[in-house]
Write a protein that holds these residues in place. Structure first.
Motif, PDB file in Angstrom:
ATOM      1  N   THR A  17      -1.823 -11.127  -5.524  1.00  0.00           N
ATOM      2  CA  THR A  17      -2.200 -10.867  -4.122  1.00  0.00           C
ATOM      3  C   THR A  17      -2.413  -9.276  -3.851  1.00  0.00           C
ATOM      4  OG1 THR A  17      -0.678 -12.033  -3.327  1.00  0.00           O
ATOM      5  CG2 THR A  17      -1.111 -10.359  -2.073  1.00  0.00           C
ATOM      6  N   ARG A  18      -3.216  -8.686  -3.279  1.00  0.00           N
ATOM      7  CA  ARG A  18      -3.338  -7.523  -3.375  1.00  0.00           C
ATOM      8  C   ARG A  18      -4.081  -6.531  -1.933  1.00  0.00           C
ATOM      9  NH1 ARG A  18      -5.258  -3.754  -7.205  1.00  0.00           N
ATOM     10  NH2 ARG A  18      -3.242  -5.408  -8.658  1.00  0.00           N
ATOM     11  N   ASN A  19      -3.622  -5.913  -1.368  1.00  0.00           N
ATOM     12  CA  ASN A  19      -3.513  -5.320  -0.052  1.00  0.00           C
ATOM     13  C   ASN A  19      -3.359  -6.943   0.634  1.00  0.00           C
ATOM     14  OD1 ASN A  19      -4.702  -2.582  -0.925  1.00  0.00           O
ATOM     15  ND2 ASN A  19      -6.253  -3.083  -1.027  1.00  0.00           N
ATOM     16  N   GLY A  20      -2.299  -7.441   1.003  1.00  0.00           N
ATOM     17  CA  GLY A  20      -2.072  -8.747   1.232  1.00  0.00           C
ATOM     18  C   GLY A  20      -3.035  -9.990   1.315  1.00  0.00           C
ATOM     19  N   ILE A  21      -4.111  -9.930   0.530  1.00  0.00           N
ATOM     20  CA  ILE A  21      -5.074 -11.004   0.505  1.00  0.00           C
ATOM     21  C   ILE A  21      -4.576 -11.832  -0.882  1.00  0.00           C
ATOM     22  CG2 ILE A  21      -7.576 -11.533  -0.046  1.00  0.00           C
ATOM     23  CD1 ILE A  21      -8.657  -8.826   1.872  1.00  0.00           C
ATOM     24  N   GLU A  22      -4.401 -12.754  -0.890  1.00  0.00           N
ATOM     25  CA  GLU A  22      -4.142 -13.361  -2.305  1.00  0.00           C
ATOM     26  C   GLU A  22      -6.225 -14.302  -2.477  1.00  0.00           C
ATOM     27  OE1 GLU A  22      -2.927 -17.342  -1.900  1.00  0.00           O
ATOM     28  OE2 GLU A  22      -0.801 -16.469  -2.223  1.00  0.00           O
ATOM     29  N   MET A  23      -5.946 -13.417  -4.628  1.00  0.00           N
ATOM     30  CA  MET A  23      -7.575 -13.791  -4.536  1.00  0.00           C
ATOM     31  C   MET A  23      -6.911 -13.903  -6.171  1.00  0.00           C
ATOM     32  SD  MET A  23      -8.321  -9.835  -4.836  1.00  0.00           S
ATOM     33  CE  MET A  23      -8.900  -9.388  -3.661  1.00  0.00           C
ATOM     34  N   ILE A  24      -7.695 -14.624  -6.699  1.00  0.00           N
ATOM     35  CA  ILE A  24      -8.367 -15.214  -8.326  1.00  0.00           C
ATOM     36  C   ILE A  24      -9.044 -14.268  -8.736  1.00  0.00           C
ATOM     37  CG2 ILE A  24      -9.164 -17.064  -9.554  1.00  0.00           C
ATOM     38  CD1 ILE A  24      -8.619 -19.021  -7.013  1.00  0.00           C
ATOM     39  N   GLY A  25      -9.071 -13.807 -10.029  1.00  0.00           N
ATOM     40  CA  GLY A  25      -9.712 -13.539 -10.657  1.00  0.00           C
ATOM     41  C   GLY A  25      -9.454 -13.345 -12.414  1.00  0.00           C
ATOM     42  N   VAL A  37      -7.943  -7.214 -14.692  1.00  0.00           N
ATOM     43  CA  VAL A  37      -8.798  -8.571 -13.902  1.00  0.00           C
ATOM     44  C   VAL A  37     -10.077  -8.082 -13.480  1.00  0.00           C
ATOM     45  CG1 VAL A  37      -8.416 -10.380 -12.454  1.00  0.00           C
ATOM     46  CG2 VAL A  37      -6.979  -9.175 -13.374  1.00  0.00           C
ATOM     47  N   SER A  38     -11.257  -9.431 -13.898  1.00  0.00           N
ATOM     48  CA  SER A  38     -12.318  -9.353 -13.373  1.00  0.00           C
ATOM     49  C   SER A  38     -12.409  -9.505 -11.811  1.00  0.00           C
ATOM     50  CB  SER A  38     -13.142  -9.671 -14.414  1.00  0.00           C
ATOM     51  OG  SER A  38     -14.539  -9.833 -13.726  1.00  0.00           O
ATOM     52  N   ILE A  39     -12.350  -8.907 -10.702  1.00  0.00           N
ATOM     53  CA  ILE A  39     -13.189 -10.282  -9.246  1.00  0.00           C
ATOM     54  C   ILE A  39     -14.116  -9.842  -8.867  1.00  0.00           C
ATOM     55  CG2 ILE A  39     -10.217  -9.456  -8.881  1.00  0.00           C
ATOM     56  CD1 ILE A  39     -11.193  -7.583  -6.907  1.00  0.00           C
ATOM     57  N   SER A  40     -14.619 -10.713  -8.343  1.00  0.00           N
ATOM     58  CA  SER A  40     -15.786 -11.004  -6.942  1.00  0.00           C
ATOM     59  C   SER A  40     -16.682  -9.334  -6.485  1.00  0.00           C
ATOM     60  CB  SER A  40     -16.006 -12.159  -6.327  1.00  0.00           C
ATOM     61  OG  SER A  40     -15.056 -12.010  -5.050  1.00  0.00           O
ATOM     62  N   LYS A  41     -17.367  -8.913  -6.548  1.00  0.00           N
ATOM     63  CA  LYS A  41     -17.573  -8.102  -6.161  1.00  0.00           C
ATOM     64  C   LYS A  41     -17.768  -8.203  -4.367  1.00  0.00           C
ATOM     65  CE  LYS A  41     -21.819  -6.805  -8.800  1.00  0.00           C
ATOM     66  NZ  LYS A  41     -23.022  -6.532  -8.874  1.00  0.00           N
ATOM     67  N   ALA A  42     -17.051  -9.405  -3.720  1.00  0.00           N
ATOM     68  CA  ALA A  42     -17.250  -9.634  -2.040  1.00  0.00           C
ATOM     69  C   ALA A  42     -15.246  -9.249  -2.405  1.00  0.00           C
ATOM     70  CB  ALA A  42     -17.112 -11.140  -1.739  1.00  0.00           C
ATOM     71  N   ASP A  43     -14.244  -9.782  -3.487  1.00  0.00           N
ATOM     72  CA  ASP A  43     -12.947  -9.477  -3.004  1.00  0.00           C
ATOM     73  C   ASP A  43     -12.879  -8.025  -3.221  1.00  0.00           C
ATOM     74  OD1 ASP A  43     -12.631 -11.803  -2.746  1.00  0.00           O
ATOM     75  OD2 ASP A  43     -11.573 -12.726  -4.589  1.00  0.00           O
ATOM     76  N   GLU A  50     -14.308   0.166  -5.328  1.00  0.00           N
ATOM     77  CA  GLU A  50     -15.813   0.818  -5.733  1.00  0.00           C
ATOM     78  C   GLU A  50     -16.191  -0.617  -6.766  1.00  0.00           C
ATOM     79  OE1 GLU A  50     -15.862   4.381  -6.318  1.00  0.00           O
ATOM     80  OE2 GLU A  50     -16.027   5.181  -4.469  1.00  0.00           O
ATOM     81  N   THR A  51     -14.907  -1.074  -7.967  1.00  0.00           N
ATOM     82  CA  THR A  51     -15.511  -1.819  -9.133  1.00  0.00           C
ATOM     83  C   THR A  51     -15.038  -3.213  -8.691  1.00  0.00           C
ATOM     84  OG1 THR A  51     -14.880  -1.519 -11.507  1.00  0.00           O
ATOM     85  CG2 THR A  51     -13.061  -0.461 -10.037  1.00  0.00           C
ATOM     86  N   PRO A  52     -15.588  -4.096  -9.574  1.00  0.00           N
ATOM     87  CA  PRO A  52     -14.938  -5.516  -9.540  1.00  0.00           C
ATOM     88  C   PRO A  52     -13.659  -5.231 -10.744  1.00  0.00           C
ATOM     89  CG  PRO A  52     -16.531  -5.717 -10.718  1.00  0.00           C
ATOM     90  CD  PRO A  52     -17.123  -3.948  -9.911  1.00  0.00           C
ATOM     91  N   LEU A  53     -12.981  -4.472 -11.322  1.00  0.00           N
ATOM     92  CA  LEU A  53     -12.259  -4.195 -11.845  1.00  0.00           C
ATOM     93  C   LEU A  53     -10.806  -3.899 -11.921  1.00  0.00           C
ATOM     94  CD1 LEU A  53     -13.657  -3.438 -15.781  1.00  0.00           C
ATOM     95  CD2 LEU A  53     -13.015  -5.380 -14.860  1.00  0.00           C
TER      96      LEU A  53
END
Length: 66
Positions: A17-25, A37-43, A50-53
């Motif tokens: 969870t980052r900033n209250g948003i669950e995400m997968i990386g 962790v590498s996340i999507s550009k949309a996430d 600014e970076t997907p890392l």
């Protein structure tokens, strides 16, 4: 350590969870206290970075695939 005591390896998918948003990386690099962790550009846009890392402590993720 993660909740189940396991530390992710490079290439593993994790849930966090980052900033209250669950995400997968995908784990890009394993460090002593955290993973990079590498996340999507949309996430990345959603959490306003600014970076997907991003860095996630071993205490703050759950491994979903190994």
């Amino acid at each position: 350590m993660t909740i189940d005591g396991k530390i992710a390896k490079e290439g593993d998918k994790i849930l966090f969870t980052r900033n209250g948003i669950e995400m997968i990386g995908e784990v890009f690099k394993v460090r002593e206290e955290s993973v990079i962790v590498s996340i999507s550009k949309a996430d990345a846009y959603l959490i306003n970075v600014e970076t997907p890392l991003t860095v996630v402590s071993h205490k703050n993720y759950q491994i979903i695939t190994q």
